[in-house]
Design a protein around this motif. Structure first.
Motif, PDB file in Angstrom:
ATOM      1  N   GLY A   1       0.739  -1.332   0.079  1.00 27.91           N
ATOM      2  CA  GLY A   1       0.140   0.091   0.197  1.00 27.91           C
ATOM      3  C   GLY A   1       0.749   1.114  -0.033  1.00 27.91           C
ATOM      4  N   LEU A   2       2.193   1.055  -0.059  1.00 28.50           N
ATOM      5  CA  LEU A   2       3.052   2.244  -0.014  1.00 28.50           C
ATOM      6  C   LEU A   2       3.673   2.250  -1.653  1.00 28.50           C
ATOM      7  CD1 LEU A   2       5.247   1.225   2.993  1.00 28.50           C
ATOM      8  CD2 LEU A   2       3.497   3.270   2.777  1.00 28.50           C
ATOM      9  N   PRO A   3       4.217   3.310  -2.007  1.00 22.75           N
ATOM     10  CA  PRO A   3       4.830   3.414  -3.479  1.00 22.75           C
ATOM     11  C   PRO A   3       5.467   2.003  -4.035  1.00 22.75           C
ATOM     12  CG  PRO A   3       5.113   5.654  -2.476  1.00 22.75           C
ATOM     13  CD  PRO A   3       4.631   4.590  -1.269  1.00 22.75           C
ATOM     14  N   GLN A   4       6.469   1.594  -2.923  1.00 22.16           N
ATOM     15  CA  GLN A   4       6.991   0.401  -2.993  1.00 22.16           C
ATOM     16  C   GLN A   4       6.905  -0.432  -1.970  1.00 22.16           C
ATOM     17  OE1 GLN A   4       9.563  -0.463  -5.307  1.00 22.16           O
ATOM     18  NE2 GLN A   4       8.752   1.177  -6.742  1.00 22.16           N
ATOM     19  N   PRO A   5       6.649  -1.790  -2.148  1.00 20.54           N
ATOM     20  CA  PRO A   5       6.456  -2.738  -0.996  1.00 20.54           C
ATOM     21  C   PRO A   5       7.643  -2.710  -0.003  1.00 20.54           C
ATOM     22  CG  PRO A   5       6.804  -3.957  -3.005  1.00 20.54           C
ATOM     23  CD  PRO A   5       6.728  -2.658  -3.485  1.00 20.54           C
TER      24      PRO A   5
ATOM     25  N   ALA B   1       7.742   6.138   6.279  1.00 19.91           N
ATOM     26  CA  ALA B   1       6.889   5.566   5.135  1.00 19.91           C
ATOM     27  C   ALA B   1       5.666   6.568   5.530  1.00 19.91           C
ATOM     28  CB  ALA B   1       6.648   4.101   5.640  1.00 19.91           C
ATOM     29  N   PHE B   2       5.403   7.188   6.598  1.00 21.90           N
ATOM     30  CA  PHE B   2       4.110   7.674   6.656  1.00 21.90           C
ATOM     31  C   PHE B   2       4.071   9.176   6.961  1.00 21.90           C
ATOM     32  CE2 PHE B   2       3.767   3.282   8.105  1.00 21.90           C
ATOM     33  CZ  PHE B   2       2.741   2.699   7.183  1.00 21.90           C
ATOM     34  N   HIS B   3       5.532   9.827   6.709  1.00 17.54           N
ATOM     35  CA  HIS B   3       5.542  11.283   6.516  1.00 17.54           C
ATOM     36  C   HIS B   3       5.250  11.889   7.861  1.00 17.54           C
ATOM     37  CE1 HIS B   3       5.928  10.280   2.175  1.00 17.54           C
ATOM     38  NE2 HIS B   3       4.641  10.031   2.623  1.00 17.54           N
TER      39      HIS B   3
END
Lengths: 819, 237
Positions: free
Chosen positions: A108-112, A160-162
């Motif tokens: 669910g992130l730009p890259q696993p 990952a979650f800024h």
């Protein structure tokens, strides 16, 4: 106070006027003090600094203790049921939690993203003593099946979650499931502290679940030991009484559940700090003693220089005494000068120590826990100041005492105060003998450790680690069922084998020398024993071609094939140590064992179809352990490490390997792409680090000893210039003069060597009494002693030859006129 | 110049040196009185025991036998530490080779014996300045000995001896390392100090300088063989 500053001023002035002496003395001390500061800063960081948690002394580490038939007890992981019983019964603790390492794939992130994490029980963070920076701790309710909650590390939250403060209560995708974020830990929080820093913590609910309702979850498997425990001691409760209480509970559990717990009759409870760094204590203490010896030798050297200087300052001291200076006043004056030297040495030693600590950290590459925090903080600088003061007294006191009682009658007659030159020379000889003794003992110890390290290097790991690339990735259970996992690995193997530069491919879990291992009990067909007495051995799950890929020799029988699948009869391959231990003098092929692990239902007997050579799975310096191998097609044991034998430089095909894996599943992040040689080298970091440092310190000790000997012999030659002039006048040849001087130096060396050998024998005996210090070598190793004595003799010869040669060049006319 | 009070009294003092199995009698049965304010010289050939006698008088050494009373106190049996304390308070030394400490300035050299007493820094400063002014060296107090002539160095040594206001000045061949002009100047300085009331005991083998003293003790083979008064010395001269 005023006179103290006067003494300091005078000390600085006299040192400035003798730059040669000052430079040598300060540099010698700087080496000794710098080395001690550097090693102490590591000791401080690793052993002494408290853990960064509230009341760290009350933070405890707990495990079960395994006892074998020889009654040897060793720490062993805890099972869930045992932990739950401890937690329910024990009264000595204000909090208790269990955890195990894990790895997850965030999608669910730009890259696993593959992350190292921890699965933990309720109250984990409260027990450790650090609440989340956002959100809350796990509760015991969240240990129940179906719960999906996680706490993020600060670093993961930011990257990952800024750093989204609204993350609490939000769902994230992990291993193809949805988890709710309930907390974010503060920056810098790391627990557990061993291994990679966790980036995420998950509640233990998943361990309370099974995919097959007929199976028992891990939380109900009393024989499945894979947890570590952390606890917080209640205020006022002693560690000993907490340990007693937990042991009592554990003994009761062993009586209540003998089948699973008979071999776990006690618990291990230590402070978390001891658990983290206890193994490094011996190693660091050896280094600390070694640098202390180097510093002592440096002090003896400077004391020697000061004695020479005191001889030259006889007149000044005599004047002071004649003018009414009491002995203690003269001693104080001289000690103040020593203090100036000591402080100058410390000031120069600090940057040396700073540089050395950086080098130690880079050499050790975090194989010693907490070493990365080593630095020159207040504690270390206080230590440096302390040893500067101590060494000043150590090297200054004897020369000061000797110089402080000049012969004043001689002073009146000769115009110069004299202390007995002969007694000075004797004392300087004694100092050199002491240096030689200590230097030789340190050289022997360093030599033993170096030889020990070379013995480890020469150990056959049982496989060919060269040109093997390994990589790991997690196949999520939710996406890949057992059959799909088998198919994935089979397909991957075929694709990787077709890559240019790849000659064969296999997979295994756990990978040898990776630090992971698994032990599972088994039964031997025809030898029924009570469940509690079942033997156990290391287990590995492999694909066909694993042995071929790592060049592990097949000694008899056959390798696994693709026909050994889930429908085929169960098979197992054992190593030689297994065959020798459990089937001595028997043909092991065709025998059956039943490992206590199965995919579903009751474990099935397996036929031993092959015997392979022993592989050093844990470390090179431990005995071969019995191991058995099961094909991955017959036992799902989690994600495997893929191994590729290459005909090219292994890392050069890493990107091609990544492409192949991504083409099969773009959501699989690959991690730990390393060669087998890198895994092997990692196991050698600690002994190499220790041997290297000790060699450096021993070299330093040798150099200082040589300088000391050179100084004494040189001074003796200078004192005997007239006598040598007379001898030459009377016809002594240069050879005779050289031999005479060499003999005087060698007499000191010989005494020092004899005493040093005795000291080295004592030190060697002590070393051999420590576990994991010497490997494959006796503390009385003749070769080491012989080489060290030869080196010491050679260096002494060089140190004495220069003054001897100078003595042979004495011009008798000048020498006699001088007198 | 004397006021009749005995400052130093030696009774039957002997000094024997033992080396291996050889006994050397450096002094035998020495009787000597020095009165407060007196100027005494000790003369004799080389090896006669002059320096040994001065060492004993200066508490640098102890007699093997006999008694020594300094300023009313028996001092022959004191230990090193007590001798150092009395030496510091009662005796001012002037050596043949000056024995200034090369790494100390003129000021610090003169101050040195005062630092061995519990004396405040301002008091020390006052005394050092007075002493240096007395010998005419106050303008050189920041210099090091190596920057001074021999005569100047000996003046500084005299200032150092005076600084502590000692009961007696012991001078060991004070002109031995000086040329005649500087030697005379130093002797003149000692004369002046004597006129101002200082008690002086000087070892010399030079008859020209011995005559400056009121009384000369002649030693030979460790024994006092003759004592001459100033008037007789002048006569003999």
């Amino acid at each position: 106070m005023h006179t103290f500053f006067q003494d300091i001023r005078f000390g600085l002035r006299t040192l400035r006027k003798a730059p040669g002496f000052t430079i040598i003395a300060v540099f010698t001390l700087a080496l000794g003090i710098g080395a001690n500061t550097a090693i102490f800063s590591i000791v401080n960081a690793v052993l002494l600094k408290p853990l960064p948690f509230p009341e760290p002394d009350r933070l405890l580490f707990m495990t079960s203790a395994f006892s074998n038939q020889k009654d040897v007890s060793r720490p062993f992981a805890i099972s869930y049921p045992d932990f739950l019983d401890w937690r329910a019964t024990a009264k000595s603790f204000s909090g208790m939690a269990a955890y195990h390492g894990d790895s997850f794939t965030l999608t669910g992130l730009p890259q696993p993203l593959h992350v190292f994490g921890v699965t933990a029980t309720g109250g984990f963070f409260t027990t450790v003593g650090q609440q989340p920076f956002l959100g809350r701790d796990f509760t015991r309710e969240e240990e129940k099946p179906g719960t999906r909650v996680v706490v993020l590390s600060h670093q993961l939250w930011e990257s990952a979650f800024h750093g989204d403060r609204g993350i609490i209560g939000r769902a994230i995708a992990m291993d193809k499931q949805s988890y709710t974020v309930i907390g974010v830990m503060p920056a810098g929080y790391v627990f557990p502290m061993e291994g990679d820093a966790p980036q995420l913590w998950r509640s233990s609910a998943t361990d309370a679940e099974t995919t097959d309702p007929k199976d028992t979850p891990m939380t109900g498997e009393r024989g499945a030991h894979f947890l570590q425990g952390v606890a917080r001691l209640k205020p006022g409760v002693a560690l000993e009484s907490a340990r007693d209480e937990l042991n009592l509970i554990t003994r009761n559990l062993a009586a209540q559940y003998p089948d699973s717990n008979k071999k776990f009759p006690s618990a291990t409870v230590t402070t978390e700090l001891e658990h983290l760094v206890g193994n490094n204590r011996t190693q660091l203490m050896i280094l600390l003693v070694s640098v202390a010896v180097v510093l002592f030798i440096a002090c003896l050297n400077v004391a020697n220089l000061l004695l020479v200087r005191a001889s030259k300052r006889n007149r000044e001291i005599a004047v002071r005494a004649a003018l009414g200076a009491r002995r203690i006043r003269v001693v104080r004056q001289m000690l103040t000068e020593s203090l100036v030297l000591g402080l100058a040495g410390a000031l120069l030693g600090i940057p040396l120590a700073f540089w050395a600590v950086r080098m130690f950290i880079s050499l050790n590459a975090a194989h010693m826990r907490r070493i990365e925090s080593a630095g020159l903080d207040g504690t270390v600088l206080a230590f440096t100041a302390g040893i500067a003061l101590l060494t000043s007294i150590l090297f200054g006191l004897v020369p000061a005492l000797r110089a402080s009682s000049p012969n004043l009658t001689e002073f009146m007659k000769e115009g110069r105060g004299t202390t007995s030159s002969a007694s000075h020379q004797r004392l300087r000889g004694v100092l050199v003998v002491a240096e030689t003794t200590l230097g030789l003992a340190l050289l022997v110890v360093a030599g033993l450790l170096l030889r020990s390290f070379h013995r480890i290097l020469s150990v056959d790991p049982g496989m060919n680690s060269h040109d093997v690339l390994t990589l790991t990735f997690d196949l999520p259970d939710k996406k890949y069922n057992e059959q799909q996992q088998i198919e994935f690995y089979t397909q991957l193997q075929h694709r990787l084998e077709n890559l240019p530069g790849v000659s064969s491919v296999g997979a295994v879990t756990p990978l040898p020398l990776s630090g992971s291992g698994a032990i599972i009990t088994f039964t031997i067909e025809g030898r029924p024993v009570p469940k509690a007495d079942e033997p156990s051995a290391d287990i590995k799950v492999t694909t066909p071609d694993y042995f071929h890929t790592l060049n592990i020799p097949l000694l008899s029988g056959r390798d696994f094939t693709e026909r050994d699948d889930g429908k085929a009869p169960g098979v197992v391959i054992v190593n030689q140590a297994f065959a020798e231990k459990f089937f001595p003098n028997e043909n092991v092929l065709g025998k059956h064992i039943t490992p206590g692990a199965s995919n579903h239902g009751k474990p099935q007997p397996r036929e031993i179809i092959g015997v392979v050579g022993n592989v050093k799975s844990r470390r090179l310096d431990v005995e071969d352990r019995p191991e058995y191998y099961i094909p991955d097609t017959q036992l799902n044991f989690g994600s495997m490490t893929v191994c590729l034998r290459t005909s090219v430089e292994p890392h050069s095909i890493a990107s091609a390997v990544r492409s192949v894996v991504s083409s099969m599943d773009p959501d699989l992040p690959i991690y730990d792409i390393k060669t087998m040689d890198e895994y092997l080298a990692a196991t050698l970091v600690t002994p190499r680090f220790q041997a290297m440092l000790l060699e450096a310190f021993a070299g330093l000790a040798l150099l200082l000893t040589a300088i000391g000997l050179y100084g004494v012999v040189s001074y003796a030659v200078a004192q005997r210039t007239h006598e040598i002039g007379v001898r030459i006048t009377l016809g002594a040849s240069r050879g005779k003069v050289i031999a005479m001087v060499l003999k005087s130096g060698f007499q000191l060396t010989a005494i020092g060597i004899a005493a040093g050998v005795v000291l080295a024998l004592i030190a060697g005996r002590f070393l051999s009494s420590l576990s994991s210090v010497l490997f494959g070598i006796k503390p009385t190793d003749g070769f080491t002693f012989g080489v060290v004595v030869a080196v010491m003799l050679l260096v002494s010869l060089l140190a004495c030859y220069i003054p001897a040669w100078r003595a042979s060049k004495v011009d008798p006319m000048i020498a006699l006129r001088y007198e | 110049m004397t006021n009749g009070q005995t400052l130093i009294n030696l009774e039957n003092v002997t000094k024997i040196f033992y080396t291996d199995e050889v006994e050397t009698h450096a002094l035998s049965g020495i009787h000597l009185d020095i009165k407060r304010g007196e100027y005494v010289s000790i003369a004799g050939p080389s090896g006669c025991g002059k320096s040994t006698l001065l060492s004993i008088i200066g508490l640098l050494d102890s007699p093997t036998d006999g008694s020594y009373v300094l300023n009313g106190r028996a001092v022959q049996g004191l230990d090193f530490s007590d001798r150092a304390r009395i030496r510091n308070q009662e005796i001012g030394f002037i050596f043949q080779s000056f024995n200034l400490i090369g790494d100390l300035t003129v000021y610090e050299n003169v101050e040195l014996p005062l630092t061995y007493r519990s004396m405040s820094s301002p008091e020390r400063k006052k005394r050092v300045q007075e002493s240096l002014e007395k010998v005419g060296m106050a303008h050189r107090m920041r210099h090091y000995p190596s920057q001074l002539s021999g005569g100047q160095q000996q003046r500084v040594a005299v200032a150092r001896a005076l600084g502590g206001s000692p009961s007696i000045l012991l001078a060991d061949e004070p002109t031995g390392n000086l040329d005649s002009r500087n030697g005379e100047a130093v002797m003149e300085l000692l004369q002046q100090l004597h006129r101002e009331g200082a008690t002086i005991c000087m070892v010399t083998h030079d008859a020209r300088f011995a005559k400056h003293a009121e009384r000369t003790i002649h030693l030979f083979d460790g024994k006092v063989v003759e004592e001459t008064e100033a008037a007789r010395q002048a006569e003999m001269a």
